[in-house]
Design a protein around this motif. Structure first.
Motif, mmCIF file in Angstrom:
data_model
loop_
_atom_site.group_PDB
_atom_site.id
_atom_site.type_symbol
_atom_site.label_atom_id
_atom_site.label_comp_id
_atom_site.label_asym_id
_atom_site.label_seq_id
_atom_site.Cartn_x
_atom_site.Cartn_y
_atom_site.Cartn_z
ATOM 1 N N ARG A 186 0.826 -1.217 0.000
ATOM 2 C CA ARG A 186 0.000 0.000 0.000
ATOM 3 C C ARG A 186 0.856 1.261 0.000
ATOM 4 O O ARG A 186 0.339 2.364 0.130
ATOM 5 C CB ARG A 186 -0.936 0.010 1.222
ATOM 6 N N GLY A 187 2.190 1.078 -0.116
ATOM 7 C CA GLY A 187 3.082 2.231 -0.140
ATOM 8 C C GLY A 187 3.397 2.789 1.231
ATOM 9 O O GLY A 187 4.011 3.855 1.341
ATOM 10 N N LYS A 188 2.991 2.080 2.291
ATOM 11 C CA LYS A 188 3.280 2.524 3.661
ATOM 12 C C LYS A 188 4.705 2.124 4.020
ATOM 13 O O LYS A 188 5.108 0.969 3.813
ATOM 14 C CB LYS A 188 2.320 1.869 4.655
ATOM 15 N N LYS A 189 5.461 3.059 4.602
ATOM 16 C CA LYS A 189 6.835 2.757 5.024
ATOM 17 C C LYS A 189 6.817 2.110 6.414
ATOM 18 O O LYS A 189 6.119 2.587 7.315
ATOM 19 C CB LYS A 189 7.682 4.020 5.053
ATOM 20 N N ILE A 190 7.592 1.047 6.558
ATOM 21 C CA ILE A 190 7.678 0.295 7.813
ATOM 22 C C ILE A 190 9.150 -0.006 8.095
ATOM 23 O O ILE A 190 9.919 -0.281 7.171
ATOM 24 C CB ILE A 190 6.882 -1.021 7.712
ATOM 25 N N CYS A 191 9.531 0.068 9.367
ATOM 26 C CA CYS A 191 10.859 -0.369 9.804
ATOM 27 C C CYS A 191 10.690 -1.652 10.602
ATOM 28 O O CYS A 191 9.902 -1.696 11.549
ATOM 29 C CB CYS A 191 11.516 0.664 10.715
ATOM 30 N N GLU A 192 11.429 -2.668 10.229
ATOM 31 C CA GLU A 192 11.411 -3.922 10.969
ATOM 32 C C GLU A 192 12.778 -4.089 11.626
ATOM 33 O O GLU A 192 13.801 -4.138 10.936
ATOM 34 C CB GLU A 192 11.132 -5.081 10.026
ATOM 35 N N TYR A 193 12.762 -4.126 12.953
ATOM 36 C CA TYR A 193 13.995 -4.346 13.724
ATOM 37 C C TYR A 193 14.144 -5.841 13.936
ATOM 38 O O TYR A 193 13.232 -6.497 14.465
ATOM 39 C CB TYR A 193 13.880 -3.620 15.065
ATOM 40 N N LEU A 194 15.264 -6.409 13.516
ATOM 41 C CA LEU A 194 15.527 -7.841 13.626
ATOM 42 C C LEU A 194 16.835 -8.050 14.391
ATOM 43 O O LEU A 194 17.913 -7.720 13.884
ATOM 44 C CB LEU A 194 15.616 -8.472 12.233
ATOM 45 N N ARG A 195 16.738 -8.583 15.606
ATOM 46 C CA ARG A 195 17.933 -8.864 16.407
ATOM 47 C C ARG A 195 18.308 -10.323 16.213
ATOM 48 O O ARG A 195 17.423 -11.198 16.209
ATOM 49 C CB ARG A 195 17.678 -8.577 17.889
ATOM 50 N N VAL A 196 19.585 -10.587 16.048
ATOM 51 C CA VAL A 196 20.034 -11.949 15.761
ATOM 52 C C VAL A 196 20.914 -12.491 16.879
ATOM 53 O O VAL A 196 21.552 -11.742 17.622
ATOM 54 C CB VAL A 196 20.786 -12.031 14.411
ATOM 55 N N ASN A 197 20.926 -13.829 16.992
ATOM 56 C CA ASN A 197 21.766 -14.482 17.994
ATOM 57 C C ASN A 197 23.114 -14.860 17.376
ATOM 58 O O ASN A 197 23.403 -14.522 16.219
ATOM 59 C CB ASN A 197 21.043 -15.698 18.596
ATOM 60 N N ASP A 198 23.928 -15.563 18.138
ATOM 61 C CA ASP A 198 25.269 -15.930 17.659
ATOM 62 C C ASP A 198 25.220 -16.795 16.402
ATOM 63 O O ASP A 198 26.132 -16.760 15.587
ATOM 64 C CB ASP A 198 26.054 -16.670 18.749
ATOM 65 N N ALA A 199 24.130 -17.568 16.273
ATOM 66 C CA ALA A 199 23.993 -18.448 15.109
ATOM 67 C C ALA A 199 23.492 -17.693 13.879
ATOM 68 O O ALA A 199 23.377 -18.267 12.802
ATOM 69 C CB ALA A 199 23.039 -19.599 15.442
ATOM 70 N N LEU A 235 20.494 -16.355 13.643
ATOM 71 C CA LEU A 235 19.042 -16.487 13.525
ATOM 72 C C LEU A 235 18.364 -15.335 14.254
ATOM 73 O O LEU A 235 18.871 -14.831 15.266
ATOM 74 C CB LEU A 235 18.568 -17.816 14.128
ATOM 75 N N ILE A 236 17.203 -14.938 13.750
ATOM 76 C CA ILE A 236 16.467 -13.827 14.355
ATOM 77 C C ILE A 236 15.821 -14.298 15.657
ATOM 78 O O ILE A 236 15.113 -15.313 15.675
ATOM 79 C CB ILE A 236 15.396 -13.300 13.392
ATOM 80 N N VAL A 237 16.090 -13.588 16.746
ATOM 81 C CA VAL A 237 15.503 -13.935 18.044
ATOM 82 C C VAL A 237 14.453 -12.921 18.471
ATOM 83 O O VAL A 237 13.633 -13.195 19.339
ATOM 84 C CB VAL A 237 16.571 -14.069 19.152
ATOM 85 N N GLN A 238 14.497 -11.744 17.863
ATOM 86 C CA GLN A 238 13.523 -10.707 18.222
ATOM 87 C C GLN A 238 13.218 -9.872 16.998
ATOM 88 O O GLN A 238 14.125 -9.416 16.303
ATOM 89 C CB GLN A 238 14.096 -9.822 19.329
ATOM 90 N N GLY A 239 11.944 -9.700 16.733
ATOM 91 C CA GLY A 239 11.517 -8.846 15.645
ATOM 92 C C GLY A 239 10.530 -7.824 16.171
ATOM 93 O O GLY A 239 9.740 -8.111 17.066
ATOM 94 N N SER A 240 10.599 -6.623 15.617
ATOM 95 C CA SER A 240 9.658 -5.583 16.010
ATOM 96 C C SER A 240 9.298 -4.766 14.780
ATOM 97 O O SER A 240 10.178 -4.195 14.133
ATOM 98 C CB SER A 240 10.279 -4.695 17.093
ATOM 99 N N ALA A 241 8.007 -4.748 14.433
ATOM 100 C CA ALA A 241 7.546 -3.944 13.309
ATOM 101 C C ALA A 241 7.211 -2.552 13.819
ATOM 102 O O ALA A 241 6.412 -2.401 14.744
ATOM 103 C CB ALA A 241 6.318 -4.590 12.667
ATOM 104 N N ASN A 242 7.841 -1.557 13.256
ATOM 105 C CA ASN A 242 7.663 -0.170 13.687
ATOM 106 C C ASN A 242 6.999 0.629 12.573
ATOM 107 O O ASN A 242 7.541 0.736 11.467
ATOM 108 C CB ASN A 242 9.016 0.438 14.052
ATOM 109 N N HIS A 243 5.819 1.169 12.890
ATOM 110 C CA HIS A 243 5.022 1.889 11.903
ATOM 111 C C HIS A 243 5.069 3.387 12.176
ATOM 112 O O HIS A 243 5.230 3.820 13.317
ATOM 113 C CB HIS A 243 3.576 1.388 11.936
ATOM 114 N N LEU A 244 4.891 4.169 11.130
ATOM 115 C CA LEU A 244 4.832 5.621 11.266
ATOM 116 C C LEU A 244 3.632 6.019 12.120
ATOM 117 O O LEU A 244 2.567 5.402 12.035
ATOM 118 C CB LEU A 244 4.718 6.271 9.887
ATOM 119 N N VAL A 245 3.824 7.047 12.893
ATOM 120 C CA VAL A 245 2.733 7.570 13.709
ATOM 121 C C VAL A 245 1.814 8.411 12.821
ATOM 122 O O VAL A 245 2.296 9.205 12.014
ATOM 123 C CB VAL A 245 3.287 8.422 14.861
ATOM 124 N N GLY A 246 0.515 8.187 12.972
ATOM 125 C CA GLY A 246 -0.437 8.997 12.230
ATOM 126 C C GLY A 246 -0.733 8.464 10.844
ATOM 127 O O GLY A 246 -0.243 7.467 10.417
#
Length: 123
Positions: A97-110, A112-123
């Motif tokens: 839909r053309g909406k900008k999103i930031c996805e934070y992906l934290r990885v472990n020693d291997a 692999l992603i252990v934590q994800g957070s989808a961050n959306h624009l306010v408003g």
């Protein structure tokens, strides 16, 4: 002490993440995640999942994303930029839909992603 991942490795993970979503290949997406991964998004309670906005573990992710994919048959992510730290990558993309999103992906020693957070624009 956790090892630090080279920026090129994390950037490649971010690109692979986008490609897997665009292929609508849920198992390919999930293969990038640790079994105990957690994901936080304001879309989680909107789709009837945990009111806290967090799902825990790969099975819960499969259920949540499976429902989300069913609701968005035209899903497509257009990569804009990748930002890296020693243990994470932030994927800035636009959705179908053309909406900008930031996805934070934290990885472990291997790597692999252990934590994800989808961050959306306010408003």
């Amino acid at each position: 002490m956790s090892q630090h991942h080279p920026p090129s490795t994390l950037a490649a993970l971010g690109r692979t993440w986008v490609e897997a979503w665009n292929a609508r290949d849920l198992e390919r997406v999930l293969a990038l995640y640790d079994e105990a991964a957690i994901m936080t998004s304001d879309r989680i309670p909107m789709l009837g999942f945990d009111p806290s906005g967090t799902v825990r573990g790969k099975d819960a992710l499969r259920t949540y994303w499976g429902k989300a994919l069913g609701l968005v048959p035209q899903l497509h992510f257009s990569l804009i930029d990748l930002f890296v730290s020693p243990d994470s990558v932030v994927v800035l993309y636009a959705n179908e839909r053309g909406k900008k999103i930031c996805e934070y992906l934290r990885v472990n020693d291997a790597g692999l992603i252990v934590q994800g957070s989808a961050n959306h624009l306010v408003g």
